[in-house]
Motif scaffolding. Sequence first.
Motif, PDB file in Angstrom:
ATOM      1  N   TYR A   1      17.347  41.593  42.706  1.00 59.73           N
ATOM      2  CA  TYR A   1      18.229  40.557  43.235  1.00 59.73           C
ATOM      3  C   TYR A   1      19.520  41.206  43.735  1.00 59.73           C
ATOM      4  O   TYR A   1      20.258  41.811  42.953  1.00 59.73           O
ATOM      5  N   GLU A   2      19.805  41.040  45.010  1.00 59.07           N
ATOM      6  CA  GLU A   2      20.947  41.694  45.647  1.00 59.07           C
ATOM      7  C   GLU A   2      22.246  41.392  44.901  1.00 59.07           C
ATOM      8  O   GLU A   2      22.512  40.249  44.555  1.00 59.07           O
ATOM      9  N   TYR A   3      23.049  42.415  44.690  1.00 60.49           N
ATOM     10  CA  TYR A   3      24.329  42.396  43.974  1.00 60.49           C
ATOM     11  C   TYR A   3      24.161  42.374  42.454  1.00 60.49           C
ATOM     12  O   TYR A   3      25.089  42.728  41.731  1.00 60.49           O
ATOM     13  N   VAL A   4      23.024  41.924  41.945  1.00 59.63           N
ATOM     14  CA  VAL A   4      22.767  41.985  40.500  1.00 59.63           C
ATOM     15  C   VAL A   4      21.426  42.684  40.286  1.00 59.63           C
ATOM     16  O   VAL A   4      20.552  42.204  39.576  1.00 59.63           O
ATOM     17  N   ASP A   5      21.279  43.851  40.904  1.00 60.86           N
ATOM     18  CA  ASP A   5      20.023  44.598  40.856  1.00 60.86           C
ATOM     19  C   ASP A   5      19.801  45.277  39.513  1.00 60.86           C
ATOM     20  O   ASP A   5      18.660  45.595  39.165  1.00 60.86           O
ATOM     21  N   LEU A   6      20.877  45.544  38.779  1.00 57.03           N
ATOM     22  CA  LEU A   6      20.750  46.320  37.554  1.00 57.03           C
ATOM     23  C   LEU A   6      19.899  45.583  36.517  1.00 57.03           C
ATOM     24  O   LEU A   6      19.903  44.354  36.442  1.00 57.03           O
ATOM     25  N   GLY A   7      19.162  46.370  35.715  1.00 53.72           N
ATOM     26  CA  GLY A   7      18.272  45.800  34.713  1.00 53.72           C
ATOM     27  C   GLY A   7      19.010  44.952  33.691  1.00 53.72           C
ATOM     28  O   GLY A   7      20.224  45.098  33.488  1.00 53.72           O
ATOM     29  N   ARG A   8      18.265  44.070  33.012  1.00 52.91           N
ATOM     30  CA  ARG A   8      18.882  43.124  32.091  1.00 52.91           C
ATOM     31  C   ARG A   8      19.658  43.817  30.970  1.00 52.91           C
ATOM     32  O   ARG A   8      20.728  43.336  30.567  1.00 52.91           O
ATOM     33  N   PHE A   9      19.162  44.941  30.458  1.00 53.12           N
ATOM     34  CA  PHE A   9      19.898  45.664  29.419  1.00 53.12           C
ATOM     35  C   PHE A   9      21.277  46.061  29.927  1.00 53.12           C
ATOM     36  O   PHE A   9      22.287  45.906  29.226  1.00 53.12           O
ATOM     37  N   TRP A  10      21.336  46.571  31.172  1.00 54.02           N
ATOM     38  CA  TRP A  10      22.619  47.008  31.730  1.00 54.02           C
ATOM     39  C   TRP A  10      23.511  45.814  32.047  1.00 54.02           C
ATOM     40  O   TRP A  10      24.743  45.919  31.939  1.00 54.02           O
ATOM     41  N   GLN A  11      22.895  44.674  32.415  1.00 52.36           N
ATOM     42  CA  GLN A  11      23.673  43.446  32.578  1.00 52.36           C
ATOM     43  C   GLN A  11      24.348  43.049  31.269  1.00 52.36           C
ATOM     44  O   GLN A  11      25.547  42.716  31.247  1.00 52.36           O
ATOM     45  N   LEU A  12      23.573  43.051  30.190  1.00 52.42           N
ATOM     46  CA  LEU A  12      24.130  42.700  28.880  1.00 52.42           C
ATOM     47  C   LEU A  12      25.234  43.671  28.475  1.00 52.42           C
ATOM     48  O   LEU A  12      26.290  43.271  27.954  1.00 52.42           O
ATOM     49  N   PHE A  13      25.000  44.947  28.739  1.00 49.77           N
ATOM     50  CA  PHE A  13      25.984  45.986  28.412  1.00 49.77           C
ATOM     51  C   PHE A  13      27.281  45.723  29.186  1.00 49.77           C
ATOM     52  O   PHE A  13      28.387  45.775  28.617  1.00 49.77           O
ATOM     53  N   LEU A  14      27.164  45.421  30.475  1.00 46.18           N
ATOM     54  CA  LEU A  14      28.344  45.152  31.289  1.00 46.18           C
ATOM     55  C   LEU A  14      29.056  43.886  30.821  1.00 46.18           C
ATOM     56  O   LEU A  14      30.300  43.824  30.806  1.00 46.18           O
ATOM     57  N   PHE A  15      28.280  42.876  30.437  1.00 43.83           N
ATOM     58  CA  PHE A  15      28.872  41.631  29.933  1.00 43.83           C
ATOM     59  C   PHE A  15      29.700  41.908  28.674  1.00 43.83           C
ATOM     60  O   PHE A  15      30.828  41.412  28.538  1.00 43.83           O
ATOM     61  N   VAL A  16      29.160  42.719  27.779  1.00 43.57           N
ATOM     62  CA  VAL A  16      29.902  43.097  26.575  1.00 43.57           C
ATOM     63  C   VAL A  16      31.162  43.875  26.958  1.00 43.57           C
ATOM     64  O   VAL A  16      32.249  43.668  26.387  1.00 43.57           O
ATOM     65  N   GLY A  17      31.042  44.770  27.959  1.00 47.58           N
ATOM     66  CA  GLY A  17      32.208  45.515  28.426  1.00 47.58           C
ATOM     67  C   GLY A  17      33.301  44.608  28.948  1.00 47.58           C
ATOM     68  O   GLY A  17      34.497  44.830  28.707  1.00 47.58           O
ATOM     69  N   LEU A  18      32.913  43.544  29.665  1.00 48.94           N
ATOM     70  CA  LEU A  18      33.901  42.595  30.180  1.00 48.94           C
ATOM     71  C   LEU A  18      34.568  41.812  29.052  1.00 48.94           C
ATOM     72  O   LEU A  18      35.751  41.473  29.137  1.00 48.94           O
ATOM     73  N   ILE A  19      33.803  41.512  28.005  1.00 49.01           N
ATOM     74  CA  ILE A  19      34.393  40.838  26.851  1.00 49.01           C
ATOM     75  C   ILE A  19      35.420  41.755  26.178  1.00 49.01           C
ATOM     76  O   ILE A  19      36.510  41.312  25.761  1.00 49.01           O
ATOM     77  N   ILE A  20      35.089  43.051  26.069  1.00 50.09           N
ATOM     78  CA  ILE A  20      36.043  44.016  25.504  1.00 50.09           C
ATOM     79  C   ILE A  20      37.301  44.056  26.366  1.00 50.09           C
ATOM     80  O   ILE A  20      38.433  44.069  25.855  1.00 50.09           O
ATOM     81  N   TRP A  21      37.110  44.083  27.693  1.00 46.20           N
ATOM     82  CA  TRP A  21      38.263  44.069  28.608  1.00 46.20           C
ATOM     83  C   TRP A  21      39.105  42.820  28.389  1.00 46.20           C
ATOM     84  O   TRP A  21      40.345  42.878  28.356  1.00 46.20           O
ATOM     85  N   LEU A  22      38.452  41.671  28.217  1.00 45.82           N
ATOM     86  CA  LEU A  22      39.163  40.421  27.975  1.00 45.82           C
ATOM     87  C   LEU A  22      39.998  40.513  26.707  1.00 45.82           C
ATOM     88  O   LEU A  22      41.169  40.082  26.679  1.00 45.82           O
TER      89      LEU A  22
END
Length: 747
Positions: free
Chosen positions: A404-425
């Motif tokens: 899926y364009e712009y969200v091509d990364l695998g679900r594990f990496w999506q979850l990892f990035l989501f956690v990273g954004l929560i840490i940033w928050l």
Amino acid sequence: MLMKTRKLWIGFLTVVTVSFAVLLFFGREIYRQAPPIPDRVVTPDGNLLFTGQDIRDGQNVWQSMGGQEMGTVWGHGAYQAPDWSADWLHREAVFILNRMAKHTDSADFDQLSEDRKASLKVLLQNELRPNTYDAASGVLTVSALRAEAIAHNSSYYAGLFTDDPARDAERDAYSVPENSLKDPERVRKLNAFFFWISWACVTQRPGQDITYTNNWPPEELVGNQPTGALLLWTGFSVIVLIAGIGLMAWYYARRKDESTAIIPPDSPLKNEKITPSQKATVKYFWIVSALLLVQVLMGVITAHYTVEGQALYGIPLAKWLPYQISRTWHVQIAIFWIATSWLATGLYYAPAISGVEPRFQKLGVNFLFGALLVIVVGSLVGQWLGVMQRLGLVENFWFGHQGYEYVDLGRFWQLFLFVGLIIWLLLMGRAIWPALKQKSENRNLLVLFLISTVAIAAFYGAGLMWGRQTNLAVAEYWRWWVVHLWVEGFFEVFAAVVTAFLFVRLRLLRAETATTAVLFSTIVFLSGGILGTFHHLYFTGTPTAVLALGATFSALEVVPLALMGFEAWENLKLSQSSEWIKAYKWPIYSFISVAFWNLVGAGIFGFLINPPIALYYMQGLNTTPVHGHTALFGVYGMLGIGLMLFVLRDMNKEPVWKEGFIKFAFWSINIGLAAMVLISILPVGLAQTVASVREGLWFARSAEFMQQPYIVTLKWLRMIGDTLFGLGTLSLAWFIFGLAGGWSLKK
């Protein structure tokens, strides 16, 4: 001022609440009315062609090949290969017409008189358009003749995606690697998915005379013509745009000139101390510069594949770096470096806003930096493994390429990035919380800053709302929550607030004026921006109401962009208002560039493709990357560069910058971006639009059309803009690294 601010907050909360209520309600309708996936596809005599699981697995096969990074489906994706839904539909229609013509007239369809052709087209439409899906049994019945057409198409695509020598020329024209699929079972399931997406394009919704995709793609043979609703809401969107621009012009005309404060004679920040966590953000910008160079390199390779198929000046590069990967990395890295710049800017200014450095803030900044590096490298490697068919379908979903364009990364990496954004928050929140507790004149701006920060962290979570085998119509709905609401929506609000803070800290704006201006612009932007998400979903298996809402509110999105000249002019005046402000010349010039590209890229080129009747013929053509390049890089990229330069200027205020490299970078990037679009991408897109209107979208995307000599020449002309742009990014990176190495500073 207090009463005015209260009214603006009420307006903001009302717009957000009502807009999301409508967005979610019609999201429920998309779930309910999405094109059904049948349990079985059979012929009248009971011969089984496909199962529902074949179709779902076929969707995963398509995703593993790169999905929307190799051709398009329902108009969304890459522009090198065909739109597979339109291509399958046209091939199916031509096969059936020729079979009918042979049976009735003993000749090919093209050899018949116009009267006979018209008669057979009616028979074809009677064959394809009626909905023969039985919801009670979950069975879709197709005629024996259509089953022959499906088998014929399946044979063609099997040869294209494996190693049939007869398809070598097409593979080269489409940048499809030989043996993209190595397993015959995957080929069979891919064909099941291709059948289903084209079936949705030609099959009428129950009780209606329009298809699941609102009669898209344009295909005269099967009776796909623009609907009355399409024309009605196109006209209405133009009216809304004109009315909105009129109201905005009235607002600017009556606004008093109170936006600027009394400019201090010296920089108010000259004695400001830099905290350890602020110093730690500098490495984020080194990574931003490095990723920008890699992204541009991937763009050069991707663009070159459009003229040389699968090679780079004779080097068979596609064996190791196929088009799907170079384009995936080009798009994905753009999101990474732009987001990293914006996130790092927030981390830098959060302690400056409150004047407080929380305990272990530097540790948090460093930890987040390491996590982001792992996400970037891990997701890019996973995408390569997926496209090279090194992963199973389940493993590909989790660690490879989601397609899926712009969200091509695998679900594990999506979850990892989501956690990273929560840490940033959390890092942002703990740094600005002391300032929020104080009743200062900046408090309203701080609240909006916190809201936008929470939204950035939370709304990326929309990318977790689809599963491995979710119906494509539903997955597209949530994907655009990420692309439109996260990237184009709340990052935009965050950027507006941060920019206002920068000018308030420099005492170039009054805090009260900045607060009301940001609140007002946020209300205007979100009024169109939230429901404007629907303009991406006109033809993705959604009901007509989505088309009406998308057309209306996407027009409102353009309204605030029409008067960006005011913002550019005000920023230009600020850059010349005092001697010490000249140190911020290039960050401010970057903001001027953002205003320009907001007007041209997001406004003019965005509205070029937004009205339903325009997008009906243009969706999936090169008119889309015209808007994509000028809006994504011109607006968000230049804003990321501007914020980066602002931070680097504040981080070390005393040295004087050598302007040679940054001056060349600024003008080369902007002129190169304009050249690549105006000389190459836009002319190709307009030529395709004419072909789409005259012949159909299948032809505008075909090798026959795209390999014409004049189209190939236009593609080669992109080198002019690309070269300028590439040199500009090299100069920018050289300048950024030179701030640490010393060669960008005057002695």
